[in-house]
Design an enzyme around this catalytic site. Sequence first.
Site, mmCIF file in Angstrom:
data_model
loop_
_atom_site.group_PDB
_atom_site.id
_atom_site.type_symbol
_atom_site.label_atom_id
_atom_site.label_comp_id
_atom_site.label_asym_id
_atom_site.label_seq_id
_atom_site.Cartn_x
_atom_site.Cartn_y
_atom_site.Cartn_z
ATOM 1 N N HIS A 403 0.947 -1.118 0.042
ATOM 2 C CA HIS A 403 -0.147 0.034 -0.024
ATOM 3 C C HIS A 403 0.785 1.318 -0.147
ATOM 4 O O HIS A 403 0.356 2.349 -0.298
ATOM 5 C CB HIS A 403 -0.780 0.060 1.109
ATOM 6 C CG HIS A 403 -2.369 0.525 0.960
ATOM 7 N ND1 HIS A 403 -2.546 1.742 0.170
ATOM 8 C CD2 HIS A 403 -3.567 0.289 1.157
ATOM 9 C CE1 HIS A 403 -3.680 1.613 -0.129
ATOM 10 N NE2 HIS A 403 -4.446 1.061 0.578
ATOM 11 N N ARG A 404 2.117 1.160 0.230
ATOM 12 C CA ARG A 404 2.967 2.298 0.191
ATOM 13 C C ARG A 404 3.460 2.785 -1.169
ATOM 14 O O ARG A 404 3.745 3.827 -1.570
ATOM 15 C CB ARG A 404 4.167 2.134 0.900
ATOM 16 C CG ARG A 404 4.371 1.683 2.442
ATOM 17 C CD ARG A 404 5.445 1.194 2.857
ATOM 18 N NE ARG A 404 6.085 0.132 2.220
ATOM 19 C CZ ARG A 404 7.285 -0.532 2.544
ATOM 20 N NH1 ARG A 404 8.009 -0.060 3.215
ATOM 21 N NH2 ARG A 404 7.764 -1.509 1.716
#
Length: 430
Positions: A403-404
Site C-alpha cells: 500500500h505504500r
Amino acid sequence: MAILLRMPEVAANATHATLQAWTREEGETVAVGDCVAEIETDKAVVELNADATGVLGRRLVAAGQEVEVGAPIGVLLVDGESAIDIDALIAAAGGGGATPTAAAAAAAAEPTPATAPAAGAASPAAAPSSRVFASPLARRLAARLGVDLAALRGSGPNGRVVKRDVEQAAQGGRPPAAPAAAPAACASAAVPAASTSAAALPADAAFTEVPHSNMRRTIARRLSESKATIPHFYLVADCRMEALLALRAQVNAGAARKISVNDFIVRAVAVALREVPGANVGWTDSAMRHYREADVAVAVSTGTGLITPIVRGADRKPLSVISGEIADLAARARAGQLRPEEYQGGSFSVSNLGMFGVSEFSAIINPPQAAILAVGATQAVPVVEDGELRPGQVMRCTLSADHRAIDGALAAQWLAAFKRLVENPLSMLI
C-alpha cells in the site's frame, strides 16, 4: 608468487557463503578459468574459477564450512613455487587470521555432535596460542571499536572470531556459542543436501533436527521482514478460463513445445503491467522505483527452498519463448545452477499453486517489488450467465500489493486488466 583464493561475494550484499565442495585436490594443476571449488549461496551453487595457472598448494577451508566473504580459503602456487609459509602469506596480504589448514579441515569434516559448547567454555580451536584466529572484517571492526581480539572466544568455524563476537564484546555481552562444524558436502552434488544432527539427540527422541541451509535462512529472514514491515492488502478476482483453455488446446495440438496455463498467466501479467505501468513499481526508503521492463519473477520450489527466476521483458516475448525460458529456468533452479542475474531483481512476482489443487491463497511480497499474484487451480463451478445457472471453469487469483507504492484503485485497475486478458487470451498475443 603465490595467490590467496578468497571467498567471493557471489551475491549482492552477502556477508558469508558456504564452500560446498572442492573440485581440485592439493597438488593438482589448474589453468586459468578452471573450477576450483563450488560455492553455495542463498539461492544456488556457483563455481569459483582460478584467475591464474598454477598448482593448488593448500585448501584452507573444509567442504561444508560457512566462510566470511573475503576470507582466504585456499592457496594457488604459481611460477613453479613448491612451498610457502601460509601464515606469512595471509599476514602479508592483510587477510587477518588464518583459516583451517589441511589437517584442521580434514578434522572439521568428521561428524561431530550438533550440540554447541556453552558460551563460556573454550572450544578446542580456541585454545591458547600466539596467534588470534579472526576474520578480516572482525579485525577491522575490533580496531575501530577498541576490542581486544585475544580476549574473545570465537563462534565462527574452528573457533574463529567473527563480526558478531566483536559486536557483542563491544556491547558488553558474551560471544555466542560456536556452532557445530558442518558435514563435508559431496563434490558431485548440485544442490547441498541437509544433514541431520541426530547425534545430539537422546536415543528416544521423537524428532530429528535438520540444520538450516543458506537458502532457508534467507527465505525466513526476507519473508519475516516483508510481512512485518510491508502494509499488504489483498484483492481477489475470479477469471473465466473457458476461452484460454480452448486456445491452449488449439495451440498445443500442433506445437513442438506444449504451452502451460502458467505460461499464459506470465504473459498476461506482463501485458497488464505494460497497460497499467503505475503498478510496475517498487518501494525503497528513499524513492519509488518505476521499472521500464515487465520482468516477471516466477516462483519455483526446489529441494532446499523457494527461488524466483525471472523472465525478462515478458511483455515483448511470444508464448513459445516464455514457455521455453520458464522450463529452462525452473530446471536449472532445481539443480542449483542459476546465475545471480537470473534470479535477482524482477518487477513483479507470480506464485502458482494451482497444479497442487489449491483453490486460493495469499502470497507474501518479495521486496523491493510492490506486488505478487497468487494463482489457484482452475475449477469446474456453477456460474450465472444471463440469469441462468451454467457450468463454468474459474481460476481464482489473489493480488498482494504494497500500500505504500500501490493504492487500492490502481491495484484494482491492474487486476481488471489481467482478468480481461485471461478471459480474452487472443488479446494478450497481439
